[in-house]
Enzyme design. Structure first.
Site, short mmCIF file in Angstrom:
data_model
loop_
_atom_site.label_atom_id
_atom_site.label_comp_id
_atom_site.label_asym_id
_atom_site.label_seq_id
_atom_site.Cartn_x
_atom_site.Cartn_y
_atom_site.Cartn_z
N HIS A 19 47.30 -24.12 5.25
CA HIS A 19 47.07 -23.58 3.90
C HIS A 19 46.04 -24.44 3.16
O HIS A 19 45.13 -23.91 2.51
CB HIS A 19 48.35 -23.63 3.06
N LYS A 43 61.82 -13.21 3.09
CA LYS A 43 61.59 -14.35 3.98
C LYS A 43 62.64 -15.44 3.81
O LYS A 43 62.51 -16.51 4.42
CB LYS A 43 60.20 -14.94 3.72
N ARG A 92 44.78 -16.56 11.23
CA ARG A 92 44.99 -17.50 12.33
C ARG A 92 44.65 -16.86 13.66
O ARG A 92 43.67 -17.18 14.29
CB ARG A 92 46.45 -17.98 12.35
N SER A 130 54.42 -22.03 8.21
CA SER A 130 55.52 -22.66 7.47
C SER A 130 56.83 -22.48 8.23
O SER A 130 57.66 -23.40 8.28
CB SER A 130 55.66 -22.03 6.09
P1 ADP Z 1 52.59 -14.88 3.12
O1 ADP Z 1 54.09 -14.88 2.99
O2 ADP Z 1 51.92 -14.14 2.03
O3 ADP Z 1 52.06 -14.53 4.48
P2 ADP Z 1 52.07 -17.67 3.67
O4 ADP Z 1 52.49 -18.78 2.77
O5 ADP Z 1 52.76 -17.57 4.99
O6 ADP Z 1 52.22 -16.38 2.81
O7 ADP Z 1 50.51 -17.73 3.90
C1 ADP Z 1 49.61 -17.71 2.82
C2 ADP Z 1 48.21 -17.54 3.36
O8 ADP Z 1 47.85 -18.67 4.16
C3 ADP Z 1 48.04 -16.34 4.28
O9 ADP Z 1 46.76 -15.81 4.07
C4 ADP Z 1 48.15 -16.92 5.66
O10 ADP Z 1 47.46 -16.14 6.62
C5 ADP Z 1 47.46 -18.25 5.45
N1 ADP Z 1 47.89 -19.26 6.41
C6 ADP Z 1 49.14 -19.64 6.72
N2 ADP Z 1 49.13 -20.59 7.68
C7 ADP Z 1 47.82 -20.80 7.98
C8 ADP Z 1 47.14 -21.64 8.91
N3 ADP Z 1 47.79 -22.44 9.75
N4 ADP Z 1 45.79 -21.60 8.93
C9 ADP Z 1 45.13 -20.76 8.10
N5 ADP Z 1 45.70 -19.95 7.22
C10 ADP Z 1 47.03 -19.95 7.16
#
Ligand code: ADP
Length: 166
Positions: A19, A43, A92, A130
């Site tokens: 992130h 979630k 990703r 996460s």
């Molecule tokens: P959501 O529940 O909206 O998917 P997340 O917190 O899981 O929220 O992810 C928020 C953003 O960060 C999303 O665009 C997700 O694709 C991106 N993201 C999560 N992990 C990574 C990572 N390892 N590398 C790049 N982007 C990521």
């Protein structure tokens, strides 16, 4: 010309280096970036919105054009309210694509004025999520190279607290 504002929306439960990489790169391209925590109850979050925001505040403290917020409603309404031109999401692997395509298409239908941009993750974070971090941390695995120090500490505290209460 007006300042360009982007929203980085997500659950951030908790923030990982993946992130952070996306936020840092968005902050180089846009004048201002708002990282917005959305509470996705489906979630079953580990951290409260307040805890997630506090961690985000700490790890982005050195980024002057990044601010932290939260929102309980629709992302497109939030973007309109803030006057944002862009939504920035991270991609990703191919597995992210279908989900992101669906959200983006729906968001475009709801609000044509805000454009979604995707930033490809740094290869080293391609398999980082996460949920993976939480799973490993729960069983006391080492996640110190996947999340900021403050998050590593918060995960340890949260799981110790949960064990004591079970
Ligand atoms: P959501 O529940 O909206 O998917 P997340 O917190 O899981 O929220 O992810 C928020 C953003 O960060 C999303 O665009 C997700 O694709 C991106 N993201 C999560 N992990 C990574 C990572 N390892 N590398 C790049 N982007 C990521």
């Amino acid at each position: 010309m007006n300042d360009r504002l982007a929203i980085c929306p997500g659950s951030f439960d908790p923030i990982t280096f993946g992130h952070l990489d996306i936020i840092q790169r968005a902050a180089k391209v846009f004048d201002h970036v708002i990282v917005a925590v959305f509470n996705n109850q489906s979630k079953s979050p580990l951290f409260t919105v307040e805890e997630r925001m506090a961690m985000l505040e700490l790890v982005t403290a050195d980024m002057p054009n990044v601010s932290i917020d939260s929102h309980g409603g629709l992302l497109v309404d939030y973007a309109r309210e803030k006057g944002a031109q862009a939504i920035v999401r991270g991609l990703r692997a191919v597995s992210d694509f279908e989900y992101e395509l669906q959200i983006t298409s729906m968001n475009r239908k709801l609000n044509e004025d805000v454009e979604t941009f995707f930033i490809m993750t740094n290869n080293q974070y391609s398999f980082l999520s996460s949920s993976m971090v939480k799973e490993v941390a729960k069983y006391k695995g080492n996640v110190s190279d996947l999340v900021p120090q403050v998050v590593d500490k918060a995960l340890k505290e949260k799981f110790t607290e949960q064990q004591e209460n079970s």
